[in-house]
Write a protein that holds these residues in place. Structure first.
Motif, PDB file in Angstrom:
ATOM      1  N   TRP A   1      -2.612 -11.577  -4.982  1.00  0.00           N
ATOM      2  CA  TRP A   1      -3.166 -10.979  -6.206  1.00  0.00           C
ATOM      3  C   TRP A   1      -3.237  -9.468  -6.145  1.00  0.00           C
ATOM      4  O   TRP A   1      -3.575  -8.818  -7.121  1.00  0.00           O
ATOM      5  CB  TRP A   1      -4.551 -11.546  -6.518  1.00  0.00           C
ATOM      6  N   GLU A   2      -2.925  -8.875  -4.987  1.00  0.00           N
ATOM      7  CA  GLU A   2      -2.735  -7.426  -4.876  1.00  0.00           C
ATOM      8  C   GLU A   2      -1.961  -7.149  -3.596  1.00  0.00           C
ATOM      9  O   GLU A   2      -2.390  -7.525  -2.509  1.00  0.00           O
ATOM     10  CB  GLU A   2      -4.084  -6.695  -4.874  1.00  0.00           C
ATOM     11  N   GLY A   3      -0.795  -6.532  -3.742  1.00  0.00           N
ATOM     12  CA  GLY A   3       0.004  -6.235  -2.558  1.00  0.00           C
ATOM     13  C   GLY A   3      -0.691  -5.259  -1.623  1.00  0.00           C
ATOM     14  O   GLY A   3      -0.428  -5.214  -0.421  1.00  0.00           O
ATOM     15  N   GLY A   4      -1.581  -4.483  -2.159  1.00  0.00           N
ATOM     16  CA  GLY A   4      -2.432  -3.552  -1.426  1.00  0.00           C
ATOM     17  C   GLY A   4      -3.466  -3.081  -2.429  1.00  0.00           C
ATOM     18  O   GLY A   4      -3.165  -2.932  -3.610  1.00  0.00           O
ATOM     19  N   ALA A   5      -4.702  -2.882  -1.981  1.00  0.00           N
ATOM     20  CA  ALA A   5      -5.763  -2.522  -2.926  1.00  0.00           C
ATOM     21  C   ALA A   5      -6.131  -1.053  -2.763  1.00  0.00           C
ATOM     22  O   ALA A   5      -6.722  -0.652  -1.767  1.00  0.00           O
ATOM     23  CB  ALA A   5      -6.997  -3.394  -2.707  1.00  0.00           C
ATOM     24  N   MET A   6      -5.760  -0.243  -3.758  1.00  0.00           N
ATOM     25  CA  MET A   6      -6.156   1.161  -3.756  1.00  0.00           C
ATOM     26  C   MET A   6      -7.632   1.279  -4.143  1.00  0.00           C
ATOM     27  O   MET A   6      -8.115   0.561  -5.014  1.00  0.00           O
ATOM     28  CB  MET A   6      -5.313   1.972  -4.751  1.00  0.00           C
ATOM     29  N   LEU A   7      -8.320   2.185  -3.475  1.00  0.00           N
ATOM     30  CA  LEU A   7      -9.695   2.518  -3.834  1.00  0.00           C
ATOM     31  C   LEU A   7      -9.749   3.959  -4.323  1.00  0.00           C
ATOM     32  O   LEU A   7      -8.919   4.784  -3.930  1.00  0.00           O
ATOM     33  CB  LEU A   7     -10.627   2.367  -2.631  1.00  0.00           C
ATOM     34  N   HIS A   8     -10.738   4.253  -5.133  1.00  0.00           N
ATOM     35  CA  HIS A   8     -10.853   5.590  -5.710  1.00  0.00           C
ATOM     36  C   HIS A   8     -12.270   6.112  -5.662  1.00  0.00           C
ATOM     37  O   HIS A   8     -13.231   5.349  -5.605  1.00  0.00           O
ATOM     38  CB  HIS A   8     -10.382   5.576  -7.174  1.00  0.00           C
ATOM     39  N   MET A   9     -12.366   7.424  -5.661  1.00  0.00           N
ATOM     40  CA  MET A   9     -13.595   8.115  -5.960  1.00  0.00           C
ATOM     41  C   MET A   9     -13.524   8.482  -7.441  1.00  0.00           C
ATOM     42  O   MET A   9     -12.592   9.181  -7.861  1.00  0.00           O
ATOM     43  CB  MET A   9     -13.748   9.378  -5.112  1.00  0.00           C
ATOM     44  N   ILE A  10     -14.478   7.991  -8.212  1.00  0.00           N
ATOM     45  CA  ILE A  10     -14.512   8.236  -9.646  1.00  0.00           C
ATOM     46  C   ILE A  10     -15.544   9.323  -9.917  1.00  0.00           C
ATOM     47  O   ILE A  10     -16.705   9.187  -9.534  1.00  0.00           O
ATOM     48  CB  ILE A  10     -14.884   6.957 -10.423  1.00  0.00           C
ATOM     49  N   VAL A  11     -15.110  10.397 -10.553  1.00  0.00           N
ATOM     50  CA  VAL A  11     -15.983  11.548 -10.796  1.00  0.00           C
ATOM     51  C   VAL A  11     -16.218  11.694 -12.298  1.00  0.00           C
ATOM     52  O   VAL A  11     -15.284  11.557 -13.103  1.00  0.00           O
ATOM     53  CB  VAL A  11     -15.355  12.849 -10.245  1.00  0.00           C
TER      54      VAL A  11
ATOM     55  N   GLY B   1      -8.165   5.744  -0.320  1.00  0.00           N
ATOM     56  CA  GLY B   1      -8.140   4.572   0.547  1.00  0.00           C
ATOM     57  C   GLY B   1      -7.313   3.424   0.019  1.00  0.00           C
ATOM     58  O   GLY B   1      -6.968   3.348  -1.165  1.00  0.00           O
ATOM     59  N   ASN B   2      -7.026   2.516   0.938  1.00  0.00           N
ATOM     60  CA  ASN B   2      -6.259   1.320   0.624  1.00  0.00           C
ATOM     61  C   ASN B   2      -6.546   0.299   1.711  1.00  0.00           C
ATOM     62  O   ASN B   2      -6.653   0.649   2.889  1.00  0.00           O
ATOM     63  CB  ASN B   2      -4.765   1.633   0.566  1.00  0.00           C
ATOM     64  N   SER B   3      -6.666  -0.949   1.318  1.00  0.00           N
ATOM     65  CA  SER B   3      -6.951  -2.010   2.291  1.00  0.00           C
ATOM     66  C   SER B   3      -5.704  -2.507   3.001  1.00  0.00           C
ATOM     67  O   SER B   3      -5.790  -3.180   4.017  1.00  0.00           O
ATOM     68  CB  SER B   3      -7.604  -3.195   1.579  1.00  0.00           C
TER      69      SER B   3
ATOM     70  N   HIS C   1       0.804  -1.220   0.000  1.00  0.00           N
ATOM     71  CA  HIS C   1       0.000   0.000   0.000  1.00  0.00           C
ATOM     72  C   HIS C   1       0.836   1.269   0.000  1.00  0.00           C
ATOM     73  O   HIS C   1       0.527   2.230  -0.706  1.00  0.00           O
ATOM     74  CB  HIS C   1      -0.969  -0.001   1.185  1.00  0.00           C
ATOM     75  N   ARG C   2       1.916   1.303   0.786  1.00  0.00           N
ATOM     76  CA  ARG C   2       2.735   2.520   0.829  1.00  0.00           C
ATOM     77  C   ARG C   2       3.420   2.767  -0.502  1.00  0.00           C
ATOM     78  O   ARG C   2       3.480   3.892  -0.997  1.00  0.00           O
ATOM     79  CB  ARG C   2       3.773   2.410   1.947  1.00  0.00           C
ATOM     80  N   HIS C   3       3.940   1.704  -1.085  1.00  0.00           N
ATOM     81  CA  HIS C   3       4.626   1.847  -2.359  1.00  0.00           C
ATOM     82  C   HIS C   3       3.657   2.268  -3.454  1.00  0.00           C
ATOM     83  O   HIS C   3       3.981   3.110  -4.301  1.00  0.00           O
ATOM     84  CB  HIS C   3       5.306   0.531  -2.731  1.00  0.00           C
ATOM     85  N   GLN C   4       2.450   1.690  -3.448  1.00  0.00           N
ATOM     86  CA  GLN C   4       1.438   2.056  -4.435  1.00  0.00           C
ATOM     87  C   GLN C   4       1.110   3.549  -4.382  1.00  0.00           C
ATOM     88  O   GLN C   4       1.058   4.224  -5.410  1.00  0.00           O
ATOM     89  CB  GLN C   4       0.141   1.287  -4.158  1.00  0.00           C
TER      90      GLN C   4
END
Length: 366
Positions: A241-251, A153-155, A122-125
């Motif tokens: 399958w994901e080192g960390g999962a980024m989440l987004h707000m899509i506008v 966000g990130n899990s 997550h930090r690297h992402q």
């Protein structure tokens, strides 16, 4: 930074960043009153992920003296969880909270907006997103959908999911119906798994009925809430399958471009603040949830090394094929991998050694 301090910073920073010549009350008076709708890909029961959308909306309201109000809706209330991007693209809602790797069937490069197999933590992402060109590349991938992404966000690194039977060899994967989102499902299909993409609120019923054999979601806190331990015994790690999962707000692009610059700044800062809240919350609640799951009968297991090696090879084969087909995917992959290489070089020297030393002391009771 505690939540109260963060909100003060959010409000003051957005106003200060907008102008140094106009007093804050004048800015507030000059800003339009807006009411937007935000559809999430997650159910309300997931109070950390869905709660991040609510926290985001709260920060925006506080920073604008309630002039900019965003109403949040859970998956299925307005739009099915896997159709959030489509809804924003056609402007049936102004924005959505969603993992962009849900939409790799439309554009494979969007996998990197959330996380790819054996990718960065997550930090690297988030460093890549802000300073390595990640934001520009992922927003380039979103252009055909007329949308703009705000990181929110990130899990962190996730668990490997719940299985009805033990996974001892690569052969045990063959024919397994596995709920898994993103590119991990495509990789596992190369090893015989039958991937199933289901929204979070639909997973338990499918696992209970036996229409799927295994399911991954996020981590202990959310998995406990969804009750997976009641219908599948073996809890595997890690979620490679994901080192960390980024989440987004899509506008929606038209809506984003129509905002005053001050409101754009506030949305960006609200994304950063709510995203930090999300990861901090997960770090707070996951350890205790994992202990409860084990106490309730979950059997915690690491994927065997031969399985990990087979998955890593299948990942590289899959990424190579996609790179040959898409110049945008190739460009995004090269950017991601080069950045990951540099960061891993550093963190092995600093944090990894430090963490491993403390773990050795903990295991010895020191």
């Amino acid at each position: 930074m505690n939540p109260s301090t963060r909100r003060c910073f959010l409000k003051g920073g957005a106003v200060a960043g907008a102008t140094t010549l106009v007093a804050a009350p004048a800015i507030a008076q000059s800003m339009p009153e807006l009411k937007w709708r935000l559809t999430s890909s997650f159910p309300k029961s997931l109070d950390t992920i869905y709660g991040t959308a609510q926290t985001f909306a709260k920060y925006v309201a506080e920073a604008t003296d309630n002039k900019f109000q965003i109403q949040t809706f859970a998956a299925g209330e307005l739009v099915p969880g896997l159709q959030a991007l489509d809804a924003v693209s056609v402007a049936s809602v102004e924005m959505a909270q969603t993992p962009l790797y849900f939409y790799i069937g439309k554009e494979p490069a969007l996998a990197y907006a959330t996380g790819v197999p054996f990718g960065m933590n997550h930090r690297h992402q988030e460093s890549w997103w802000a300073f390595g060109g990640g934001a520009e590349l992922c927003n380039e991938a979103l252009k055909p959908f007329k949308t703009h992404a705000i990181l929110c966000g990130n899990s962190g690194t996730q668990m490997g999911g719940w299985f009805r039977k033990e996974i001892k060899t690569v052969d045990d994967l063959k024919g397994l119906k596995f709920r898994i989102a993103g590119m991990g499902g495509h990789v596992l299909a190369r090893l015989g798994i039958v991937p199933q993409q289901l929204a979070g609120g639909d997973v338990y019923a499918a696992l209970e009925k036996g229409s799927i054999d295994a399911a991954e979601f996020v981590g202990p806190y959310d998995d406990e809430k969804l009750g997976f331990y009641k219908v599948a015994k073996y809890y595997y790690f890690p979620g490679w399958w994901e080192g960390g999962a980024m989440l987004h707000m899509i506008v929606n692009d038209e809506k984003w471009n129509g905002l005053p610059k001050q409101y754009q700044a506030i949305l960006n800062q609200a994304g950063s603040a709510a995203g930090a809240w999300m990861l901090e919350k997960y770090d707070s609640v996951n350890p205790a949830a994992l202990k409860r799951l084990v106490a309730n009968g979950a059997e915690l297991k690491a994927f065997p090394q031969p399985v990990m090696e087979a998955c890593y090879k299948a990942t590289q084969d899959h990424l190579n094929e996609l790179s040959e087909k898409s110049e945008l995917f190739k460009k995004t992959r090269e950017s991601h991998d080069a950045y990951m290489k540099e960061l891993l070089f550093y963190t092995q020297i600093a944090e990894n050694y430090y963490d491993n030393y403390l773990l050795s002391k903990m295991r010895k009771g020191g």
